[in-house]
Motif scaffolding. Structure first.
Motif, PDB file in Angstrom:
ATOM      1  N   PHE A 270      -1.301  31.374 -25.832  1.00  0.00           N
ATOM      2  CA  PHE A 270       0.177  31.505 -25.180  1.00  0.00           C
ATOM      3  C   PHE A 270       1.305  30.570 -25.905  1.00  0.00           C
ATOM      4  O   PHE A 270       2.522  30.976 -26.055  1.00  0.00           O
TER       5      PHE A 270
ATOM      6  N   THR B 207       7.944  42.331 -22.785  1.00  0.00           N
ATOM      7  CA  THR B 207       9.393  42.631 -22.804  1.00  0.00           C
ATOM      8  C   THR B 207      10.051  42.074 -23.791  1.00  0.00           C
ATOM      9  O   THR B 207      11.190  41.907 -23.765  1.00  0.00           O
TER      10      THR B 207
ATOM     11  N   GLU C 110       3.370  39.957 -25.638  1.00  0.00           N
ATOM     12  CA  GLU C 110       4.867  39.734 -24.455  1.00  0.00           C
ATOM     13  C   GLU C 110       5.598  41.061 -24.667  1.00  0.00           C
ATOM     14  O   GLU C 110       6.469  41.261 -25.398  1.00  0.00           O
TER      15      GLU C 110
ATOM     16  N   TYR D  20      -0.335  30.072 -13.201  1.00  0.00           N
ATOM     17  CA  TYR D  20       1.032  30.043 -13.886  1.00  0.00           C
ATOM     18  C   TYR D  20       1.943  30.041 -12.913  1.00  0.00           C
ATOM     19  O   TYR D  20       2.014  30.779 -11.790  1.00  0.00           O
TER      20      TYR D  20
ATOM     21  N   ALA E 164      20.633  45.997 -15.272  1.00  0.00           N
ATOM     22  CA  ALA E 164      21.265  44.865 -15.695  1.00  0.00           C
ATOM     23  C   ALA E 164      21.222  44.588 -17.243  1.00  0.00           C
ATOM     24  O   ALA E 164      20.930  45.517 -18.141  1.00  0.00           O
TER      25      ALA E 164
ATOM     26  N   LEU F 236      14.789  29.023 -17.486  1.00  0.00           N
ATOM     27  CA  LEU F 236      13.708  29.219 -16.760  1.00  0.00           C
ATOM     28  C   LEU F 236      12.634  27.888 -17.044  1.00  0.00           C
ATOM     29  O   LEU F 236      12.960  27.026 -17.947  1.00  0.00           O
TER      30      LEU F 236
ATOM     31  N   GLU G 285       6.670  43.187 -13.488  1.00  0.00           N
ATOM     32  CA  GLU G 285       6.455  42.625 -14.934  1.00  0.00           C
ATOM     33  C   GLU G 285       5.525  41.547 -14.741  1.00  0.00           C
ATOM     34  O   GLU G 285       4.700  41.650 -15.641  1.00  0.00           O
ATOM     35  N   TYR G 286       5.456  40.936 -13.783  1.00  0.00           N
ATOM     36  CA  TYR G 286       4.675  39.613 -13.707  1.00  0.00           C
ATOM     37  C   TYR G 286       3.289  40.003 -13.856  1.00  0.00           C
ATOM     38  O   TYR G 286       2.315  39.252 -14.774  1.00  0.00           O
TER      39      TYR G 286
ATOM     40  N   ILE H 202      19.462  33.380 -19.806  1.00  0.00           N
ATOM     41  CA  ILE H 202      18.529  33.102 -18.596  1.00  0.00           C
ATOM     42  C   ILE H 202      17.916  31.460 -18.792  1.00  0.00           C
ATOM     43  O   ILE H 202      18.035  31.216 -19.762  1.00  0.00           O
TER      44      ILE H 202
ATOM     45  N   VAL I 220      11.773  44.217 -10.652  1.00  0.00           N
ATOM     46  CA  VAL I 220      11.302  43.813 -12.146  1.00  0.00           C
ATOM     47  C   VAL I 220      10.152  42.906 -11.897  1.00  0.00           C
ATOM     48  O   VAL I 220       9.385  42.922 -12.714  1.00  0.00           O
TER      49      VAL I 220
ATOM     50  N   ASN J 238       6.863  25.396 -20.762  1.00  0.00           N
ATOM     51  CA  ASN J 238       8.178  26.043 -21.229  1.00  0.00           C
ATOM     52  C   ASN J 238       9.628  25.683 -20.345  1.00  0.00           C
ATOM     53  O   ASN J 238       9.519  25.948 -19.182  1.00  0.00           O
TER      54      ASN J 238
ATOM     55  N   GLN K  45      14.486  33.693 -27.636  1.00  0.00           N
ATOM     56  CA  GLN K  45      13.964  34.939 -27.483  1.00  0.00           C
ATOM     57  C   GLN K  45      15.129  35.852 -26.608  1.00  0.00           C
ATOM     58  O   GLN K  45      15.849  35.409 -25.813  1.00  0.00           O
TER      59      GLN K  45
END
Ligand code: 9ML
Length: 240
Positions: A76, A88, A86, A195, A115, A165, A217-218, A163, A213, A145, A107
């Motif tokens: 990871f 996306t 990854e 996670y 969007a 996070l 996605e998750y 974004i 999304v 992260n 990234q």
């Protein structure tokens, strides 16, 4: 160890995130709703908005056989594998190699219609923690992260919306020793993965789009990432 400029932030956030991750879903208070389940993988979210923007915290718990927490965190954290799992991701750059356990990434992620495209700058830190609940159990491994500033890459100047996070991947290895005292093989290990992530999408995006999304996605991300680690490690010696 020589302290670097981010060390105080990193140390404080890692301790906070690890404490949160170790709390079960139950004692995180109510509000967590199970939104995806696939075998041992369970994904929860809380519906939260800041200034009308969806920032739903996410918590996933997964138990995967045949891999260790060190291996999960290794694949990871390390940039050289990221494009493999990854989905996306459009572009990734390591902006700084602060130390062998701390990197700063830029990234850009693929645009998700309607969007606008997103990018993110974050520090990433990998750490082994003593297993204070089970003294002779294997260590706990974590990757945290967290968004950070980069003077060379200011937010929202190009086509991408920045974004923000905070992500914590926490892995607890479990060893089920074979009865006859034989050496431990991959059949004797499993990893409990927690996670947690909070993603602030930066600029406005329709709540319905964001929630759709995340819902798509998750689960895809965690299944694909864990399958990747299983595949990468199956013929390699165990990393504890
Ligand atoms: C309109 C969509 C706005 C948000 C798009 C976006 C950007 C980054 C991210 C993201 C960035 C980093 C991480 S990580 O855990 O640190 C690993 C390193 O890559 C994780 C997820 C997520 C999403 C949201 C797609 C959603 C999504 C969810 C799981 C995976 C991929 N995409």
């Amino acid at each position: 160890a020589l302290q670097h400029r981010l060390w105080p932030d990193i140390d404080r956030l890692v301790k906070q995130q690890v404490a949160m991750s170790r709390m079960g879903i139950g004692d995180c208070g109510t509000g967590w709703q199970l939104f995806a389940e696939d075998g041992e993988m369970k994904m929860y979210r809380r519906e939260e908005e800041i200034d009308g923007m969806v920032v739903d915290p996410l918590k996933a718990v997964h138990i995967v056989k045949g891999i260790t927490g060190h291996e999960v965190c290794h694949y990871f954290f390390n940039p050289k594998y990221r494009y493999d799992w990854e989905t996306t991701l459009e572009h990734m750059t390591v902006l700084e190699n602060i130390s062998d356990d701390t990197l700063v990434f830029l990234q850009t992620h693929k645009r998700i219609w309607p969007a606008s495209q997103r990018d993110v700058v974050f520090w990433s830190h990998i750490r082994k923690l003593p297993n204070d609940q089970d003294r002779d159990g294997p260590d706990i491994w974590t990757v945290v992260n967290n968004s950070t500033e980069s003077p060379e890459h200011p937010a929202n100047v190009g086509k991408c919306v920045r974004i923000y996070l905070t992500v914590c991947l926490l892995c607890q290895t479990r060893v089920h020793p074979p009865k006859d005292g034989a050496p431990i093989t991959r059949d004797d290990v499993s990893c409990k993965i927690t996670y947690c992530s909070v993603v602030n999408p930066g600029g406005w995006a329709p709540a319905s789009v964001l929630r759709a999304v995340y819902k798509r996605e998750y689960p895809k991300f965690l299944k694909r990432f864990t399958a990747y680690v299983i595949n990468q490690t199956k013929n390699k010696p165990l990393m504890f």
